[in-house]
Design an enzyme around this catalytic site. Structure first.
Site, PDB file in Angstrom:
ATOM      1  CG  ASN A  39      -2.034   1.028   1.107  1.00 25.32           C
ATOM      2  OD1 ASN A  39      -2.528   1.304   0.023  1.00 25.32           O
ATOM      3  ND2 ASN A  39      -2.430   1.610   2.232  1.00 25.32           N
ATOM      4  CG  ASP A  63       5.252  -9.941   4.062  1.00 21.93           C
ATOM      5  OD1 ASP A  63       5.281 -10.015   5.313  1.00 21.93           O
ATOM      6  OD2 ASP A  63       4.182  -9.989   3.419  1.00 21.93           O
ATOM      7  CB  ALA A  86       4.985  -3.304   8.580  1.00 18.89           C
ATOM      8  CE  LYS A  89      -3.543   3.480   6.295  1.00 18.32           C
ATOM      9  NZ  LYS A  89      -2.862   4.791   6.334  1.00 18.32           N
ATOM     10  CB  SER A 129      -5.301   1.219  16.593  1.00 20.77           C
ATOM     11  OG  SER A 129      -6.539   1.812  16.245  1.00 20.77           O
ATOM     12  CE1 TYR A 153      -5.270  -1.564  12.256  1.00 21.34           C
ATOM     13  CE2 TYR A 153      -7.029  -0.211  13.168  1.00 21.34           C
ATOM     14  CZ  TYR A 153      -5.702  -0.394  12.874  1.00 21.34           C
ATOM     15  OH  TYR A 153      -4.789   0.569  13.200  1.00 21.34           O
ATOM     16  CE  LYS A 157      -2.104  -1.816  14.318  1.00 20.05           C
ATOM     17  NZ  LYS A 157      -0.650  -1.696  14.085  1.00 20.05           N
ATOM     18  CB  VAL A 221     -21.609  10.462   4.922  1.00 20.69           C
ATOM     19  CG1 VAL A 221     -21.661  10.580   6.448  1.00 20.69           C
ATOM     20  CG2 VAL A 221     -20.955  11.698   4.314  1.00 20.69           C
ATOM     21  CG  PHE A 222     -19.455   4.472   5.072  1.00 22.44           C
ATOM     22  CD1 PHE A 222     -20.104   3.621   4.190  1.00 22.44           C
ATOM     23  CD2 PHE A 222     -18.221   5.008   4.708  1.00 22.44           C
ATOM     24  CE1 PHE A 222     -19.532   3.285   2.969  1.00 22.44           C
ATOM     25  CE2 PHE A 222     -17.647   4.679   3.491  1.00 22.44           C
ATOM     26  CZ  PHE A 222     -18.303   3.820   2.619  1.00 22.44           C
TER      27      PHE A 222
END
Length: 351
Positions: A39, A63, A86, A89, A129, A153, A157, A221-222
């Site tokens: 990305n 990687d 890495a 996200k 996060s 996600y 974390k 807009v979610f």
């Protein structure tokens, strides 16, 4: 305090990683960067070097789950500490790709830890996060808030944090600083570095920027039915330059003591989706079109960090606000309407 002199940055070509390389080079660190470019693009390193006036010591395409290749990097360089960015996200994407998120985020972290241990490297700054807090309710959340991750996600974390805590318990020589933050945004004030995700942006700010520059027709807009003042989700946005400055300050504090410590990073001020759209409209000088879409799985109504602990302990606090973030993000997007790949330049990488 003696900060590490040579720092390995994982995800060094990414949005936060590239800005971190500039910050570290600006403050005298030697930087080794690794990235698989899933990305990102290696072209950012020429910009990093142009801004900092110094070369990144070495960059490697790999990687971090590939332990033999990662180990070779540690063999070639005397690494003092690692800053680990890495990872995949995006909350929404993680609900569609849970296995990939756990494989990359958790598997990458365990591979990195095993490689670090084999080479006697025991200092780590981990990019975590605030999503680990999940649906914890309204108001700023401090580090004592029980984690309640609501997406793969966020869970990845939180799992990584638990692994790091276990490592520090088993191996007292380790020092780990976990920094929890939400939605880094903005760009380097030079306009040379910014956020340029591949494909459709999964995060709000780069999507808004692409609408502003005409790459996308309108913003989706979610959810407008959240229990918030304007019905849209609220987040604590942190300027990317503040974000990387905090990581650099963290390196200065690795010698404060062994074990793992967790700190929130944030402004303590929440901004809704419509707040961000309004601020970016002001930055680019025109209203931005949008449409309402259903809520995304895994999203929560509000996530705002109480980041007072890091100020008490380190004396550090962010100095930039949402206006600064939108101004700098717009400068980068305006100068690079098609992103890095659309800019004519010769990349420079050093191996």
């Amino acid at each position: 305090m003696n900060a590490p002199s040579t720092v390995l940055v994982t995800g060094g070509a990414g949005f936060i990683g590239s800005h971190a390389c500039v910050e570290l080079l600006d403050h005298g660190f030697e930087v080794i960067a690794v990235d698989n470019y899933s990305n990102s693009t290696p072209q950012v390193y020429a910009r990093v070097e142009r801004i900092a006036g110094r070369f990144v010591g070495a960059v490697y395409e790999l990687d971090i789950r590939d332990r033999p290749t990662l180990s070779a990097v540690f063999d070639r360089h005397s690494v003092d500490a690692v800053v680990h960015f890495a990872a995949h996200k995006a909350t929404g994407e993680s609900t569609r790709m849970p296995v990939e998120y756990y494989d990359t985020n958790v598997g990458g972290t365990t591979a990195l830890l095993r490689t670090m241990h084999e080479h006697g490297v025991h200092q780590l700054v981990f990019s975590s996060s605030c999503t680990v807090y999940g649906d914890a309710g309204h108001g700023p959340l401090d580090e004592t808030t029980p984690p309640r991750p609501t997406s793969p996600y966020a869970a990845s974390k939180w799992i990584c944090e638990q692994i790091l805590a276990d490592v520090c318990h088993r191996h007292p020589e380790y020092t780990v600083l976990c920094l929890r933050y939400f939605n880094p945004a903005g760009a380097h004030p030079s306009g040379l570095l910014g956020e340029d995700p591949r494909g459709t942006p999964e995060n709000l700010m780069p999507y808004v920027a692409q609408v502003a520059v005409g790459r996308r027709e309108q913003l989706r807009v979610f959810g407008t039915d959240y229990p918030t003042p304007d019905g849209t989700a609220i987040r604590d946005y942190l300027h990317v330059m503040d974000t990387v400055e905090a990581h650099r300050v963290a390196l200065d504090h690795l010698d404060d003591g062994p074990g793992m410590r967790v700190y929130n990073l944030g402004t303590g001020k929440g901004s809704s989706v419509l707040d961000v759209v309004a601020a970016f409209s002001d930055a680019c000088g025109r209203p931005l079109p949008s449409e309402v879409a259903p809520r995304r799985p895994g999203d929560v109504a509000e996530l705002v960090a109480d980041a007072s602990a890091v100020t008490r302990v380190w004396g550090w606090r962010p100095t930039r606000d949402l206006t600064d973030m939108c101004r700098d993000a717009w400068r980068f997007q305006r100068l690079h309407p098609r992103g890095y790949e659309g800019s004519a330049r010769r990349p420079h990488t050093k191996h």
